[in-house]
Design a protein around this motif. Structure first.
Motif, PDB file in Angstrom:
ATOM      1  N   VAL A  21       0.847  -1.196   0.000  1.00 52.35           N
ATOM      2  CA  VAL A  21       0.000   0.000   0.000  1.00 52.35           C
ATOM      3  C   VAL A  21       0.880   1.243   0.000  1.00 52.35           C
ATOM      4  O   VAL A  21       0.673   2.167  -0.796  1.00 52.35           O
ATOM      5  CB  VAL A  21      -0.964   0.009   1.214  1.00 52.35           C
ATOM      6  CG1 VAL A  21      -1.632   1.368   1.379  1.00 52.35           C
ATOM      7  CG2 VAL A  21      -2.005  -1.089   1.074  1.00 52.35           C
ATOM      8  N   THR A  34      -7.462   6.951  -4.120  1.00 51.22           N
ATOM      9  CA  THR A  34      -8.624   6.637  -3.297  1.00 51.22           C
ATOM     10  C   THR A  34      -8.494   5.188  -2.822  1.00 51.22           C
ATOM     11  O   THR A  34      -7.773   4.391  -3.437  1.00 51.22           O
ATOM     12  CB  THR A  34      -9.934   6.768  -4.104  1.00 51.22           C
ATOM     13  OG1 THR A  34      -9.912   5.798  -5.156  1.00 51.22           O
ATOM     14  CG2 THR A  34     -10.123   8.172  -4.657  1.00 51.22           C
ATOM     15  N   PRO A  35      -9.202   4.831  -1.755  1.00 55.41           N
ATOM     16  CA  PRO A  35      -9.181   3.437  -1.329  1.00 55.41           C
ATOM     17  C   PRO A  35      -9.651   2.485  -2.428  1.00 55.41           C
ATOM     18  O   PRO A  35      -9.111   1.388  -2.578  1.00 55.41           O
ATOM     19  CB  PRO A  35     -10.127   3.413  -0.132  1.00 55.41           C
ATOM     20  CG  PRO A  35     -10.076   4.806   0.401  1.00 55.41           C
ATOM     21  CD  PRO A  35      -9.921   5.678  -0.824  1.00 55.41           C
ATOM     22  N   LEU A  38      -6.761   1.975  -4.788  1.00 57.05           N
ATOM     23  CA  LEU A  38      -5.757   1.144  -4.118  1.00 57.05           C
ATOM     24  C   LEU A  38      -6.191  -0.311  -4.070  1.00 57.05           C
ATOM     25  O   LEU A  38      -5.406  -1.218  -4.353  1.00 57.05           O
ATOM     26  CB  LEU A  38      -5.534   1.636  -2.687  1.00 57.05           C
ATOM     27  CG  LEU A  38      -4.480   2.689  -2.471  1.00 57.05           C
ATOM     28  CD1 LEU A  38      -4.557   3.236  -1.051  1.00 57.05           C
ATOM     29  CD2 LEU A  38      -3.109   2.153  -2.754  1.00 57.05           C
ATOM     30  N   GLY A  39      -7.447  -0.535  -3.705  1.00 59.51           N
ATOM     31  CA  GLY A  39      -7.976  -1.895  -3.623  1.00 59.51           C
ATOM     32  C   GLY A  39      -7.918  -2.608  -4.955  1.00 59.51           C
ATOM     33  O   GLY A  39      -7.550  -3.779  -5.036  1.00 59.51           O
ATOM     34  N   ALA A  46     -11.948  -4.316   0.647  1.00 53.49           N
ATOM     35  CA  ALA A  46     -12.102  -3.005   1.287  1.00 53.49           C
ATOM     36  C   ALA A  46     -11.822  -3.050   2.790  1.00 53.49           C
ATOM     37  O   ALA A  46     -11.149  -2.172   3.326  1.00 53.49           O
ATOM     38  CB  ALA A  46     -13.493  -2.451   1.019  1.00 53.49           C
ATOM     39  N   LEU A  49      -8.055  -3.470   3.379  1.00 58.87           N
ATOM     40  CA  LEU A  49      -7.362  -2.248   3.005  1.00 58.87           C
ATOM     41  C   LEU A  49      -7.579  -1.172   4.066  1.00 58.87           C
ATOM     42  O   LEU A  49      -6.637  -0.476   4.456  1.00 58.87           O
ATOM     43  CB  LEU A  49      -7.846  -1.760   1.642  1.00 58.87           C
ATOM     44  CG  LEU A  49      -7.207  -0.468   1.145  1.00 58.87           C
ATOM     45  CD1 LEU A  49      -5.692  -0.623   1.008  1.00 58.87           C
ATOM     46  CD2 LEU A  49      -7.831  -0.068  -0.179  1.00 58.87           C
ATOM     47  N   SER A  50      -8.805  -1.051   4.546  1.00 61.28           N
ATOM     48  CA  SER A  50      -9.127  -0.065   5.571  1.00 61.28           C
ATOM     49  C   SER A  50      -8.268  -0.273   6.818  1.00 61.28           C
ATOM     50  O   SER A  50      -7.736   0.681   7.393  1.00 61.28           O
ATOM     51  CB  SER A  50     -10.610  -0.159   5.921  1.00 61.28           C
ATOM     52  OG  SER A  50     -10.924   0.722   6.965  1.00 61.28           O
ATOM     53  N   LEU A  53      -4.644   0.801   5.967  1.00 63.04           N
ATOM     54  CA  LEU A  53      -4.543   2.255   5.859  1.00 63.04           C
ATOM     55  C   LEU A  53      -4.576   2.906   7.241  1.00 63.04           C
ATOM     56  O   LEU A  53      -3.853   3.868   7.494  1.00 63.04           O
ATOM     57  CB  LEU A  53      -5.662   2.811   4.974  1.00 63.04           C
ATOM     58  CG  LEU A  53      -5.479   2.587   3.481  1.00 63.04           C
ATOM     59  CD1 LEU A  53      -6.768   2.910   2.724  1.00 63.04           C
ATOM     60  CD2 LEU A  53      -4.313   3.408   2.940  1.00 63.04           C
ATOM     61  N   PRO A  64      -4.652  10.927   5.080  1.00 67.09           N
ATOM     62  CA  PRO A  64      -5.916  10.974   4.336  1.00 67.09           C
ATOM     63  C   PRO A  64      -6.405  12.416   4.206  1.00 67.09           C
ATOM     64  O   PRO A  64      -6.150  13.252   5.069  1.00 67.09           O
ATOM     65  CB  PRO A  64      -6.863  10.169   5.226  1.00 67.09           C
ATOM     66  CG  PRO A  64      -6.341  10.377   6.610  1.00 67.09           C
ATOM     67  CD  PRO A  64      -4.850  10.605   6.481  1.00 67.09           C
ATOM     68  N   TYR A  73      -5.741   9.186  -0.180  1.00 68.06           N
ATOM     69  CA  TYR A  73      -4.606   8.846   0.680  1.00 68.06           C
ATOM     70  C   TYR A  73      -3.323   9.171  -0.057  1.00 68.06           C
ATOM     71  O   TYR A  73      -3.192   8.899  -1.252  1.00 68.06           O
ATOM     72  CB  TYR A  73      -4.637   7.361   1.056  1.00 68.06           C
ATOM     73  CG  TYR A  73      -5.672   7.052   2.099  1.00 68.06           C
ATOM     74  CD1 TYR A  73      -5.351   7.092   3.449  1.00 68.06           C
ATOM     75  CD2 TYR A  73      -6.977   6.725   1.747  1.00 68.06           C
ATOM     76  CE1 TYR A  73      -6.300   6.816   4.412  1.00 68.06           C
ATOM     77  CE2 TYR A  73      -7.940   6.455   2.702  1.00 68.06           C
ATOM     78  CZ  TYR A  73      -7.586   6.505   4.040  1.00 68.06           C
ATOM     79  OH  TYR A  73      -8.530   6.234   5.000  1.00 68.06           O
TER      80      TYR A  73
END
Length: 113
Positions: A21, A34-35, A38-39, A46, A49-50, A53, A64, A73
């Motif tokens: 990441v 954005t997430p 990235l995902g 999600a 990843l959350s 992050l 963020p 991010y």
């Protein structure tokens, strides 16, 4: 940078997905990602990843920023530079760390008998 901050940053990077990441955000540069992007790029769900992050953010390696409905991010380049500076401070006992110079200081030549 304080020693505890260094430990927290290194611990955050010492996990494969978080390292991926962070590296993806470094590649993205100041625009960040954005997430969702990235995902997609990393193939991470999600929720996973959350979690990663959040860990990187707490370590100060990721920042963020809300942009409308999205979060963007970005890699914390200043924090990463501080980490690198901490790790290389006093490198080679204060001498220039040019190729060969470091080896000469750390591994002096031995006499062969």
């Amino acid at each position: 940078m304080e020693e505890q901050d260094v430990i927290r940053a290194l611990a955050a990077l010492a996990q494969s997905a978080r390292l991926q990441v962070f590296r993806a955000l470094v590649v993205a540069g100041p625009e960040g990602l954005t997430p969702g992007a990235l995902g997609e790029t990393l193939g991470l769900p999600a929720s996973t990843l959350s979690f990663h992050l959040k860990e990187l953010t707490q370590a100060g390696l990721v920042t963020p920023e809300r942009a409308g409905r999205n979060l963007i991010y970005r890699a914390g380049f200043e924090r990463m530079q501080s980490l690198l500076t901490y790790l290389t401070d006093n490198c080679c006992q204060g001498a220039s760390c040019q190729p060969g110079a470091a080896a000469a200081l750390c591994c002096p030549p031995t006499k062969e008998h």
